[in-house]
Design a protein around this motif. Structure first.
Motif, PDB file in Angstrom:
ATOM      1  N   SER A  90       0.833  -1.208   0.000  1.00 12.65           N
ATOM      2  CA  SER A  90       0.000   0.000   0.000  1.00 12.65           C
ATOM      3  C   SER A  90       0.864   1.253   0.000  1.00 12.65           C
ATOM      4  CB  SER A  90      -0.928   0.006   1.216  1.00 12.65           C
ATOM      5  OG  SER A  90      -1.872  -1.035   1.150  1.00 12.65           O
ATOM      6  N   ARG A  91       1.936   1.271   0.770  1.00  9.87           N
ATOM      7  CA  ARG A  91       2.802   2.457   0.825  1.00  9.87           C
ATOM      8  C   ARG A  91       3.344   2.811  -0.555  1.00  9.87           C
ATOM      9  NH1 ARG A  91       5.363  -0.691   4.842  1.00  9.87           N
ATOM     10  NH2 ARG A  91       4.323  -0.404   6.857  1.00  9.87           N
ATOM     11  N   HIS A  92       3.839   1.806  -1.267  1.00 14.68           N
ATOM     12  CA  HIS A  92       4.366   2.064  -2.611  1.00 14.68           C
ATOM     13  C   HIS A  92       3.246   2.518  -3.546  1.00 14.68           C
ATOM     14  CE1 HIS A  92       8.429   0.660  -1.908  1.00 14.68           C
ATOM     15  NE2 HIS A  92       7.973  -0.437  -1.340  1.00 14.68           N
ATOM     16  N   SER A  93       2.117   1.862  -3.438  1.00 15.81           N
ATOM     17  CA  SER A  93       0.993   2.196  -4.304  1.00 15.81           C
ATOM     18  C   SER A  93       0.492   3.608  -4.043  1.00 15.81           C
ATOM     19  CB  SER A  93      -0.133   1.184  -4.101  1.00 15.81           C
ATOM     20  OG  SER A  93      -1.209   1.420  -4.976  1.00 15.81           O
ATOM     21  N   PHE A  94       0.486   4.040  -2.776  1.00 16.79           N
ATOM     22  CA  PHE A  94       0.027   5.396  -2.452  1.00 16.79           C
ATOM     23  C   PHE A  94       0.838   6.448  -3.201  1.00 16.79           C
ATOM     24  CE2 PHE A  94      -1.511   3.916   1.969  1.00 16.79           C
ATOM     25  CZ  PHE A  94      -2.805   3.746   1.495  1.00 16.79           C
ATOM     26  N   VAL A  95       2.134   6.239  -3.300  1.00 11.37           N
ATOM     27  CA  VAL A  95       2.996   7.210  -3.988  1.00 11.37           C
ATOM     28  C   VAL A  95       2.599   7.310  -5.457  1.00 11.37           C
ATOM     29  CG1 VAL A  95       5.361   7.749  -4.678  1.00 11.37           C
ATOM     30  CG2 VAL A  95       4.900   6.867  -2.379  1.00 11.37           C
ATOM     31  N   GLU A  96       2.423   6.159  -6.109  1.00  9.21           N
ATOM     32  CA  GLU A  96       2.029   6.161  -7.521  1.00  9.21           C
ATOM     33  C   GLU A  96       0.664   6.806  -7.704  1.00  9.21           C
ATOM     34  OE1 GLU A  96       4.313   1.974  -8.663  1.00  9.21           O
ATOM     35  OE2 GLU A  96       2.129   2.095  -8.730  1.00  9.21           O
ATOM     36  N   ARG A  97      -0.258   6.460  -6.847  1.00 11.87           N
ATOM     37  CA  ARG A  97      -1.621   6.956  -6.996  1.00 11.87           C
ATOM     38  C   ARG A  97      -1.715   8.446  -6.695  1.00 11.87           C
ATOM     39  NH1 ARG A  97      -3.693   1.932  -3.448  1.00 11.87           N
ATOM     40  NH2 ARG A  97      -5.833   2.665  -3.620  1.00 11.87           N
ATOM     41  N   PHE A  98      -0.838   8.949  -5.830  1.00 11.80           N
ATOM     42  CA  PHE A  98      -0.870  10.378  -5.519  1.00 11.80           C
ATOM     43  C   PHE A  98      -0.519  11.207  -6.750  1.00 11.80           C
ATOM     44  CE2 PHE A  98       0.721  14.302  -3.396  1.00 11.80           C
ATOM     45  CZ  PHE A  98      -0.461  14.631  -2.753  1.00 11.80           C
ATOM     46  N   GLY A  99       0.374  10.686  -7.581  1.00 12.99           N
ATOM     47  CA  GLY A  99       0.658  11.378  -8.836  1.00 12.99           C
ATOM     48  C   GLY A  99      -0.583  11.501  -9.705  1.00 12.99           C
ATOM     49  N   MET A 100      -1.411  10.449  -9.716  1.00 10.71           N
ATOM     50  CA  MET A 100      -2.664  10.503 -10.474  1.00 10.71           C
ATOM     51  C   MET A 100      -3.620  11.524  -9.863  1.00 10.71           C
ATOM     52  SD  MET A 100      -3.502   6.492 -11.199  1.00 10.71           S
ATOM     53  CE  MET A 100      -2.215   5.264 -11.398  1.00 10.71           C
ATOM     54  N   VAL A 101      -3.648  11.595  -8.532  1.00  8.79           N
ATOM     55  CA  VAL A 101      -4.494  12.578  -7.858  1.00  8.79           C
ATOM     56  C   VAL A 101      -4.108  13.987  -8.283  1.00  8.79           C
ATOM     57  CG1 VAL A 101      -5.030  13.610  -5.610  1.00  8.79           C
ATOM     58  CG2 VAL A 101      -5.005  11.129  -5.858  1.00  8.79           C
ATOM     59  N   LEU A 102      -2.813  14.278  -8.284  1.00  9.26           N
ATOM     60  CA  LEU A 102      -2.375  15.617  -8.669  1.00  9.26           C
ATOM     61  C   LEU A 102      -2.738  15.926 -10.117  1.00  9.26           C
ATOM     62  CD1 LEU A 102       1.113  15.899  -6.940  1.00  9.26           C
ATOM     63  CD2 LEU A 102      -1.099  16.726  -6.146  1.00  9.26           C
ATOM     64  N   ASP A 103      -2.623  14.927 -10.996  1.00 11.58           N
ATOM     65  CA  ASP A 103      -3.051  15.126 -12.381  1.00 11.58           C
ATOM     66  C   ASP A 103      -4.530  15.500 -12.432  1.00 11.58           C
ATOM     67  OD1 ASP A 103      -0.539  14.527 -13.342  1.00 11.58           O
ATOM     68  OD2 ASP A 103      -1.027  12.445 -13.852  1.00 11.58           O
ATOM     69  N   ASP A 104      -5.342  14.790 -11.654  1.00 10.23           N
ATOM     70  CA  ASP A 104      -6.777  15.077 -11.626  1.00 10.23           C
ATOM     71  C   ASP A 104      -7.051  16.487 -11.121  1.00 10.23           C
ATOM     72  OD1 ASP A 104      -7.297  12.481 -12.456  1.00 10.23           O
ATOM     73  OD2 ASP A 104      -7.778  11.757 -10.436  1.00 10.23           O
TER      74      ASP A 104
END
Length: 223
Positions: A90-104
């Motif tokens: 989850s920790r690693h995934s959160f970092v990747e997904r946060f980039g998608m959040v910022l794009d949104d």
């Protein structure tokens, strides 16, 4: 919408924390009260983000691997992995997904202030984007309240995947969530950000009032 020195959004209000603490409802109520645009992490994550991760394995390796594993071997994803391994994924995934959040968030153009909520909005990810520590708050349930939510909320009471041992999968999930919640508290402390402990003693409206008071100076600007 103002942009900060780092090039990121500098007027977003952030509600992070742990699972089942009321983040989505509080953000929705605040958006209705104050004319904000609400961004719900789970909604976007289970739709556009999932498709993006599947299409771009090299860019989102952890999220991609987890989705493939969950689809083809849910027992390995939820039963055979330990809670500590689940938390690490989850920790690693959160970092990747946060980039998608910022794009949104960059793509939203409503002209209204934004409030973003979700368990993947971790203190260490949000902190560099803040103009003030009053722009972020983290809701974390007590252990007693977390257990109550797991019993009473249908979506919290079981792992959605079709697994051979649902009880063990759910126990692994709850322990993973506890580990990640403890880390939120510690990370928020290190970054000087506020944690609100949710024990169920306040109504949803009362909890929203507490969060609104924390965001007061920013909400005043939105009026």
């Amino acid at each position: 919408m103002r942009w900060g020195p780092s090039g990121e959004l500098s007027t977003v209000l952030w509600i992070g924390g742990a699972q089942w603490a009321g983040k989505s409802t509080v953000a929705w109520l605040l958006s209705r009260r104050h004319g904000l645009t609400a961004y719900h992490y789970d909604f976007h994550d289970s739709r556009g983000h999932a498709d993006r991760a599947l299409a771009h394995a090299s860019r989102y390796p952890y999220r991609h691997a987890w989705q493939v594993l969950g689809a083809h071997d849910p027992d390995r994803a939820w039963v055979r992995l330990t809670p500590a391994e689940l938390a690490e994924n989850s920790r690693h995934s959160f970092v990747e997904r946060f980039g998608m959040v910022l794009d949104d968030l960059r793509g939203l153009s409503s002209g209204r202030p934004l409030i973003a909520e979700g368990w993947g909005l971790r203190p260490e990810l949000v902190a560099p984007l803040l103009a003030s520590p009053r722009q972020a708050v983290f809701l974390v349930p007590t252990e007693t309240f977390r257990q109550r939510q797991s019993r009473e909320l249908p979506r919290a009471g079981r792992v959605a995947a079709n697994v051979s041992d649902p009880e063990r999968a759910q126990a692994n999930r709850l322990e993973r969530d506890r580990l990640l919640a403890d880390e939120v508290v510690e990370s928020a402390r290190q970054h000087g950000l506020r944690v609100i402990e949710v024990d169920g003693s306040l109504s949803v409206g009362g909890l929203t009032d507490v969060v609104a008071n924390h965001f007061e100076e920013w909400l005043a600007v939105s009026r």
